[in-house]
Enzyme design. Structure first.
Site, mmCIF file in Angstrom:
data_model
loop_
_atom_site.group_PDB
_atom_site.id
_atom_site.type_symbol
_atom_site.label_atom_id
_atom_site.label_comp_id
_atom_site.label_asym_id
_atom_site.label_seq_id
_atom_site.Cartn_x
_atom_site.Cartn_y
_atom_site.Cartn_z
ATOM 1 N N SER A 87 -10.758 -1.606 1.898
ATOM 2 C CA SER A 87 -10.165 -2.882 1.474
ATOM 3 C C SER A 87 -11.239 -3.777 0.861
ATOM 4 C CB SER A 87 -9.536 -3.585 2.677
ATOM 5 O OG SER A 87 -9.297 -4.945 2.357
ATOM 6 N N HIS A 109 -8.416 0.041 -1.361
ATOM 7 C CA HIS A 109 -7.252 -0.667 -0.814
ATOM 8 C C HIS A 109 -7.213 -2.084 -1.378
ATOM 9 C CE1 HIS A 109 -4.190 -1.222 2.409
ATOM 10 N NE2 HIS A 109 -4.699 -2.434 2.535
ATOM 11 N N ASP A 142 -5.255 -5.566 -1.401
ATOM 12 C CA ASP A 142 -4.322 -6.380 -0.605
ATOM 13 C C ASP A 142 -3.762 -7.536 -1.423
ATOM 14 O OD1 ASP A 142 -4.387 -5.299 2.128
ATOM 15 O OD2 ASP A 142 -6.527 -5.786 2.061
ATOM 16 N N MET A 175 -1.377 -10.806 -1.516
ATOM 17 C CA MET A 175 -0.730 -11.801 -0.653
ATOM 18 C C MET A 175 -0.190 -12.930 -1.517
ATOM 19 S SD MET A 175 -3.708 -11.982 2.197
ATOM 20 C CE MET A 175 -4.406 -10.475 2.873
ATOM 21 N N HIS A 191 -1.422 -2.644 -1.316
ATOM 22 C CA HIS A 191 -0.663 -3.080 -0.129
ATOM 23 C C HIS A 191 -0.066 -4.446 -0.444
ATOM 24 C CE1 HIS A 191 -1.089 -4.555 4.359
ATOM 25 N NE2 HIS A 191 0.176 -4.456 3.984
ATOM 26 N N MET A 214 1.758 -7.626 0.443
ATOM 27 C CA MET A 214 2.220 -8.530 1.511
ATOM 28 C C MET A 214 2.897 -9.685 0.796
ATOM 29 S SD MET A 214 -1.175 -8.232 3.857
ATOM 30 C CE MET A 214 -2.091 -7.498 2.517
ATOM 31 N N MET A 218 0.273 -1.777 10.653
ATOM 32 C CA MET A 218 -0.702 -2.870 10.715
ATOM 33 C C MET A 218 -1.272 -2.965 12.124
ATOM 34 S SD MET A 218 -0.957 -4.200 7.711
ATOM 35 C CE MET A 218 -2.085 -5.501 8.184
ATOM 36 N N ASP A 221 -4.334 -0.228 9.365
ATOM 37 C CA ASP A 221 -4.969 -1.260 8.558
ATOM 38 C C ASP A 221 -5.229 -2.503 9.415
ATOM 39 O OD1 ASP A 221 -5.810 -2.948 6.550
ATOM 40 O OD2 ASP A 221 -3.877 -3.060 5.528
HETATM 41 C C1 DX5 Z 1 -5.006 -7.638 6.314
HETATM 42 C C2 DX5 Z 1 -5.258 -6.612 5.227
HETATM 43 C C3 DX5 Z 1 -6.300 -5.583 5.557
HETATM 44 C C4 DX5 Z 1 -7.669 -6.146 5.803
HETATM 45 C C5 DX5 Z 1 -8.600 -5.097 6.360
HETATM 46 O O1 DX5 Z 1 -3.888 -8.390 5.967
HETATM 47 O O2 DX5 Z 1 -4.071 -5.907 4.945
HETATM 48 O O3 DX5 Z 1 -6.342 -4.598 4.549
HETATM 49 O O4 DX5 Z 1 -8.231 -6.680 4.649
HETATM 50 O O5 DX5 Z 1 -9.838 -5.688 6.579
HETATM 51 P P1 DX5 Z 1 -10.718 -5.416 7.870
HETATM 52 O O6 DX5 Z 1 -11.014 -3.943 7.898
HETATM 53 O O7 DX5 Z 1 -11.903 -6.270 7.655
HETATM 54 O O8 DX5 Z 1 -9.880 -5.827 9.070
HETATM 55 ZN ZN ZN Z 2 -4.115 -4.052 3.737
#
Ligand code: DX5
Ligand code: ZN
Length: 219
Positions: free
Chosen positions: A7, A32, A34, A36, A65, A67, A139, A177
């Site tokens: 990520s 990865h 993310d 949001m 991913h 969200m 998650m 994750d």
């Molecule tokens: C959280 C994300 C994860 C996160 C993982 O909402 O979906 O992908 O960034 O980061 P670490 O490994 O630092 O928890």
């Molecule tokens: Zn993620």
């Protein structure tokens, strides 16, 4: 064998192309990404234009991913921007079966993400529409931020889901994750996960390659 998806959320966001190089040079399997929307989760990260700019610099498949509140509405745009795998939350407003079908129509692997408070059983009715190598993303922190503490209460959910996939002989993956490191990653693999997402553990260290090796170490 576990695949490692790194990520970029807690990486150096002012040098994303370098982060992508670090990930490929460390022998990680996936990047990865993310997304949001400030609505499904409180935080806002990055979206379509950043993904299309970064894509030419990425030497591994991109694991997006989402969200976001309306994944079905954005699936095609994320695939065009460079997603090679696309996961969305079962808790979002889009119909999950329709969203999976749309991702398949776009020609890539689908993932259904499950937040910590959602039971594993909620995805059981959807397992049958997944194709080989699709995945369920469990998650292991509350979605929204990198660098959080792993939630061990998710481990029984991973076991329940893996047992169900085995009982139905479904060739699917379980991705975990949030808060994944050498120790929590091994616990998730023992429980049945085979895709590990790790952000801080790989990118906030002197030796990303060693971190990836530690995550993949035989159990
Ligand atoms: C959280 C994300 C994860 C996160 C993982 O909402 O979906 O992908 O960034 O980061 P670490 O490994 O630092 O928890
Ligand atoms: Zn993620």
């Amino acid at each position: 064998m576990a695949l490692v998806s790194v990520s970029i959320l807690n990486g150096d966001l002012s040098h994303l192309a370098q982060v992508a190089d670090t990930i490929a040079d460390a022998d990680a399997d996936l990047l990865h990404y993310d997304v949001m929307d400030g609505n499904f989760v409180d935080n806002l990260s990055f979206g379509l234009p950043v993904l299309s700019s970064l894509k030419p610099h990425v030497r591994v498949p991109v694991d997006v991913h989402l969200m976001i509140r309306e994944p079905l509405r954005y699936a095609e745009r994320f695939v065009r921007a460079g997603a090679d795998l696309l996961s969305f939350h079962i808790e979002s407003d889009s119909d999950p079966a329709e969203t999976v079908r749309e991702i398949h129509r776009l020609g890539i692997h689908a993932g259904i993400a499950v937040s910590p408070e959602t039971p594993a059983e909620s995805v059981f009715p959807l397992l049958g529409i997944l194709e080989p190598d699709d995945f369920i993303l469990m998650m292991t922190v509350h979605p929204g931020l990198g660098g959080q503490q792993f939630m061990p209460e998710v481990l029984p959910k991973i076991r329940t889901l893996r047992r169900r996939m085995e009982a139905e002989q479904l060739p699917l993956h379980i991705e975990v994750d949030g808060g994944i490191n050498e120790v929590t990653g091994a616990a998730c693999r023992e429980a049945g996960a085979d895709y590990l997402v790790a952000g801080s553990f790989v990118l906030c260290t002197e030796d990303p390659a060693a971190a990836v090796r530690a995550l993949k170490k035989p159990l």
